[in-house]
Motif scaffolding. Structure first.
Motif, PDB file in Angstrom:
ATOM      1  N   ALA A 186      -4.896   0.842   0.781  1.00 42.33           N
ATOM      2  CA  ALA A 186      -4.476  -0.566  -0.332  1.00 42.33           C
ATOM      3  C   ALA A 186      -3.753   0.845  -1.319  1.00 42.33           C
ATOM      4  O   ALA A 186      -2.596   0.301  -2.136  1.00 42.33           O
ATOM      5  CB  ALA A 186      -5.365  -0.765  -0.055  1.00 42.33           C
ATOM      6  N   ARG A 191       0.446   1.600  -7.290  1.00 41.12           N
ATOM      7  CA  ARG A 191      -0.562   1.537  -5.857  1.00 41.12           C
ATOM      8  C   ARG A 191      -0.563   3.292  -5.917  1.00 41.12           C
ATOM      9  O   ARG A 191      -1.419   3.942  -4.978  1.00 41.12           O
ATOM     10  CB  ARG A 191      -0.410   0.943  -4.718  1.00 41.12           C
ATOM     11  CG  ARG A 191      -0.528  -0.491  -5.035  1.00 41.12           C
ATOM     12  CD  ARG A 191      -0.422  -0.985  -3.931  1.00 41.12           C
ATOM     13  NE  ARG A 191      -0.644  -2.389  -3.391  1.00 41.12           N
ATOM     14  CZ  ARG A 191      -1.085  -3.041  -3.765  1.00 41.12           C
ATOM     15  NH1 ARG A 191      -2.019  -2.876  -2.748  1.00 41.12           N
ATOM     16  NH2 ARG A 191      -0.742  -4.786  -3.396  1.00 41.12           N
ATOM     17  N   GLY A 237       0.736  -1.032  -0.125  1.00 42.82           N
ATOM     18  CA  GLY A 237       0.206  -0.182  -0.057  1.00 42.82           C
ATOM     19  C   GLY A 237       0.654   1.164  -0.472  1.00 42.82           C
ATOM     20  O   GLY A 237       2.228   1.612  -0.386  1.00 42.82           O
TER      21      GLY A 237
END
Ligand SMILES: Cc1cc2nc3c(=O)[nH]c(=O)nc-3n(C[C@H](O)[C@H](O)[C@H](O)COP(=O)(O)OP(=O)(O)OC[C@H]3O[C@@H](n4cnc5c(N)ncnc54)[C@H](O)[C@@H]3O)c2cc1C
Lengths: 483, 145
Positions: A233, A428, A216
């Motif tokens: 995340a 991410r 994350g």
């Protein structure tokens, strides 16, 4: 410290962040929004220009470029630029999108491919064209000049629901936030709906940087004097062109992302006032009603804006020494105003000083100066044929449409964000705001930022096909975005 | 609901206010119905206007106001004239003049033309009276729901 875990953190609540937050929350995601500005109730927005600048905008009003030839403005409040802007919402044409496709290598930049996203965003907004019955004296001068000189014009389309201009309301007040919540800022539209769906918002939270990890993203910043950290995340930077570029640079990602901060554009605008014998009352009612719609202007790279401003902004932009300046200001009600907005092609650059201050390198190149000159000549012609007694040109340019710095594209050497809206090499970490623009479109940007946010929601949630030849770097989430 | 706070800068002293009023009077000497800058009392609004500026800019502004405001009036006028001329220089050569213009003209115009003076006989803004400027906005409870 134990960190709460979110599916998504969104930094910034403007055109990009607001729309994205709504679609992610609607898909059932746990979303935290972090916004440096404050939350206001509509009726509490400042009722004067001084407080509007100091309390709703970055750096207390304007941020100069390095050579101070341009004064840039951006919102710092829940809703970002959409709270302080004029909410003129236009779709891009093929001229703008074809240029993007060529620069980015993405064929998803086309009127056809973007149409679905524009439709979806527009369905969630109240859009109205300004009728002739709402024109003020400034719009009449603009229309008269255009008609006499044979240029094409069109009504402006604005995000608004119930301004009641016929009842005497003056929309200029809404440049400091709309107290009637009629203007379709994200603070009045997408954000309250997203909060009903579970979006959490922390205001007064200034984010300094991000750390991308395999599980994350950690986001760090401060609320007041307190240092804070959040974990999700995925993190989406929607802090605007200057904000998102700054966060990425401050996170030490400049070396990994050679295109970061490059390709900064701002549609430089040059204001010209004219004085008329009779009152114009350019500040009354719908103070912007018309736009230039002439293919010759589009081809030449500029548009002419029917615009006006409050006494503080007018006083700052009016030229002249004390007595001449004061005389013009005393005749404020007799002033008309038109500006030329240039589609800039000379890219600027954003960087950080050693002390961490953002530097905006943006000079006017020969093409911008030529475009501005052509537009200014037509403005002077309009004033001449409509009987102005005096014309006054603002000595400084302004930039309200801040774009680029984290361009979207296929290749890391020329772009920062991939077609999936993830930063190259950091699956991410995403960017969804005006910084994605590969070039200046020459058209009001915010509807397209919103449409890109809708497309980004699809990409993040897995509801759209990945563009041909691009493999998804992260497994897509399950839910689908619908219009 | 209270409105979000924005702290006026504490370091703005009486001396800064007087210095700013001297600069302001050169830019806005007053004419007929328009009060002069010092008559309007606008300099007192400077801390509120500068509250949103970056701390580094606030410090620079205070220094600038102290230095320029300490000059004799003709020199202030000359400096402002040079700034206006220097602004026309292209590129980085004109940057100092344009930044000085933003700082000095910016704060003077912002505090004077914002309509927060209460110097008209009826307790309203004398500046807005002179401009015959007023914005109308009807806000009902229904509107903000
Ligand atoms: C006066 C004015 C008039 C305009 N008129 C129009 C118009 O009529 N039509 C149009 O299309 N466009 C207009 N614009 C431009 C338009 O408002 C912007 O292009 C648009 O809002 C940009 O959207 P964005 O999502 O990129 O960023 P923004 O809307 O600017 O949102 C970014 C948000 O991120 C926050 N933020 C930034 N950095 C951080 C950080 N480090 N930590 C936490 N939060 C942060 C900011 O406070 C802001 O709320 C206008 C702009 C101005 C200033």
């Amino acid at each position: 410290m134990k960190l709460s875990r979110y599916d998504y953190i969104i930094v910034g609540s403007g055109a990009g962040g607001g729309v994205l937050a709504f679609h992610l929350a609607r898909a059932g995601k746990r979303v935290l929004m972090l916004e440096a500005g404050q939350r206001w109730q509509p009726r509490d927005y400042p009722d004067n220009e001084l407080d509007a600048s100091a309390r709703l905008m970055w750096s207390g009003g304007v941020e100069p470029s390095q050579d101070a030839s341009l004064m840039l403005m951006r919102g710092r409040t829940l809703g970002g630029g959409t709270v302080i802007n004029q909410c003129l919402l236009d779709r891009f044409d093929d001229i703008a999108l074809d240029d993007w496709a060529a620069r980015s290598g993405l064929d998803s930049f086309s009127e056809t491919a973007m149409g679905r996203h524009y439709d979806a965003v527009e369905a969630d907004l109240s859009l109205q064209s300004i009728p002739e019955s709402d024109w003020n004296g400034n719009a009449r001068i603009y229309a008269d000049g255009f008609d006499r000189l044979g240029y094409r014009r069109a009504p402006l389309r604005r995000g608004q629901s119930r301004c009641d201009v016929a009842g005497g309301n003056d929309c200029m007040r809404c440049l400091g936030g709309c107290p009637r919540a009629s203007k379709q800022s994200t603070a009045a539209t997408f954000l309250p709906r997203a909060e009903e769906l579970g979006l959490e918002i922390i205001t007064g939270c200034h984010i300094h940087g991000v750390v991308h990890g395999s599980a994350g993203v950690t986001v760090y910043g401060q609320v007041g004097r307190e240092q804070v950290q959040f974990f999700a995340a995925r993190c989406v930077l929607a802090a605007g062109t200057l904000g998102s570029s700054r966060i990425l640079m401050n996170s030490g990602l400049g070396d990994a992302l050679p295109a970061l901060g490059k390709g900064f554009f701002c549609h430089p605008q040059f204001v010209t006032f004219a004085r008329y014998a009779e009152p114009v009352d350019a500040h009354r009612g719908s103070f912007q009603a018309l736009k230039s719609d002439d293919p010759r202007f589009r081809a030449a790279g500029f548009k002419l804006e029917n615009v006006f401003m409050g006494p503080v902004a007018a006083a700052y932009l009016l030229p002249g020494g004390a007595r001449a300046h004061q005389r013009l200001m005393r005749d404020y009600r007799h002033l008309a105003c038109i500006e030329v907005a240039v589609r800039d092609v000379t890219p600027g650059r954003l960087s950080l000083s050693r002390g961490g201050q953002l530097r905006i390198h943006k000079s006017l190149g020969a093409p911008e100066r030529k475009r501005a000159r052509e537009g200014l000549k037509i403005i002077r012609d309009i004033y001449r044929v409509t009987g102005a007694t005096e014309v006054a040109q603002a000595p400084t340019g302004i930039g309200l449409h801040l774009m680029g710095g984290c361009a979207q594209g296929l290749h890391r050497d020329s772009s920062v964000v991939n077609p999936e809206f993830a930063v190259h090499g950091m699956p991410r970490l995403h960017v969804v705001d005006g910084s994605l623009f590969p070039s200046a479109p020459g058209i009001n940007p915010s509807l397209t930022i919103m449409a890109l946010a809708h497309r980004a929601a699809e990409a993040l949630l897995g509801g759209a096909q990945a563009p041909a030849g691009i493999s998804r770097s992260v497994p897509a989430d399950a839910a689908e975005v619908s219009a | 609901m209270t409105t979000p706070a924005s702290q006026p800068i504490a370091a703005f002293s009486q001396r800064h206010e007087q210095a700013l009023a001297r600069i302001g009077d050169v830019l806005i000497p007053g004419n007929g119905s328009l009060p002069s800058y010092s008559e309007s009392g606008a300099a007192a609004l400077a801390p509120r206007a500068l509250a949103g500026a970056r701390p580094v800019d606030q410090v620079m502004m205070l220094r600038l106001i102290s230095v320029v405001g300490a000059l004799p009036r003709p020199l202030i006028a000359l400096l402002l004239l040079c700034i206006r001329g220097g602004m026309r220089l292209p590129g980085i050569a004109g940057a100092p003049a344009r930044l000085l213009d933003l700082a000095l003209k910016g704060v003077v115009m912002n505090t004077y033309y914002c309509g927060l003076d209460r110097t008209a006989p009826d307790g309203d803004s004398a500046v807005f009276h002179a401009l015959d400027f007023r914005l109308q906005m009807q806000v009902d409870d229904e509107d903000t729901k």
